[in-house]
Design a protein around this motif. Structure first.
Motif, short mmCIF file in Angstrom:
data_model
loop_
_atom_site.label_atom_id
_atom_site.label_comp_id
_atom_site.label_asym_id
_atom_site.label_seq_id
_atom_site.Cartn_x
_atom_site.Cartn_y
_atom_site.Cartn_z
N ASP A 12 0.82 -1.22 0.00
CA ASP A 12 0.00 0.00 0.00
C ASP A 12 0.86 1.27 0.00
OD1 ASP A 12 -2.31 -1.48 -0.04
OD2 ASP A 12 -2.66 -1.35 2.11
N VAL A 13 1.98 1.22 0.68
CA VAL A 13 2.89 2.37 0.74
C VAL A 13 3.60 2.56 -0.60
CG1 VAL A 13 4.97 3.27 1.86
CG2 VAL A 13 3.24 2.08 3.22
N LEU A 14 3.87 1.48 -1.29
CA LEU A 14 4.67 1.54 -2.51
C LEU A 14 3.92 2.04 -3.74
CD1 LEU A 14 6.76 -1.72 -2.11
CD2 LEU A 14 7.40 0.63 -1.55
N ALA A 37 2.27 -3.38 -6.36
CA ALA A 37 2.07 -1.93 -6.42
C ALA A 37 3.08 -1.26 -7.34
CB ALA A 37 2.16 -1.31 -5.02
N LEU A 38 4.27 -1.82 -7.45
CA LEU A 38 5.30 -1.25 -8.31
C LEU A 38 5.21 -1.74 -9.74
CD1 LEU A 38 8.40 -1.41 -5.94
CD2 LEU A 38 6.99 0.58 -6.49
N HIS A 66 15.35 3.71 2.42
CA HIS A 66 14.72 4.91 1.87
C HIS A 66 13.46 5.27 2.67
CE1 HIS A 66 13.05 7.92 -0.73
NE2 HIS A 66 11.92 7.22 -0.73
N LEU A 67 12.62 4.28 2.95
CA LEU A 67 11.39 4.56 3.69
C LEU A 67 11.68 5.09 5.09
CD1 LEU A 67 9.18 1.51 2.64
CD2 LEU A 67 9.03 3.88 1.80
N GLY A 68 12.81 4.70 5.66
CA GLY A 68 13.18 5.17 6.99
C GLY A 68 13.98 6.45 7.01
#
Length: 121
Positions: A12-14, A37-38, A66-68
């Motif tokens: 969902d985040v991607l 998602a990608l 990257h997300l962090g």
């Protein structure tokens, strides 16, 4: 689904990175092999060779870094006793080679004597 634990946690985040992403093109290709998602498709091409898995695991590590990078990342992976083999291999890799920066992974595996049952899709 291979890597289902990670797909459930991150897909969902991607979605926001489908057309514009901060990682290399090579890493993007590996990530698209696992995360719908990608790739925009449910027909994924998960690597089975040890070299392919290594590249994929490195790409997931870069993704978590990257997300962090903007304030930290907490990723909770629950019910790992029900996880597929590919997910467990990735968890083991990330424990041995943790993402750099403010990334915290919380893992839960029920003891063998637990009454918790696994649901299959």
């Amino acid at each position: 689904m291979p890597f289902g634990v990670f797909v459930d946690a991150l897909d969902d985040v991607l979605v926001q990175y489908r057309t514009c992403h901060p990682w290399s093109e090579e890493q993007a290709q590996w990530l698209k092999a696992v995360f719908p998602a990608l790739s925009g498709t449910a027909q994924l091409c998960v690597p089975t060779s040890p070299v392919g898995r290594y590249h994929l695991f490195s790409a997931v590590r870069a993704l978590l870094e990257h997300l962090g990078s903007d304030g930290g990342l907490l990723i909770t992976l629950d019910d790992l006793h029900c996880a597929d083999e590919a997910s467990m291999e990735l968890v083991a890799h990330l424990v041995r080679h943790p993402p750099a920066g403010p990334v915290l992974m919380v893992l839960h595996i029920a003891p063998a004597s637990s009454t918790t049952t696994c649901r299959t899709c």
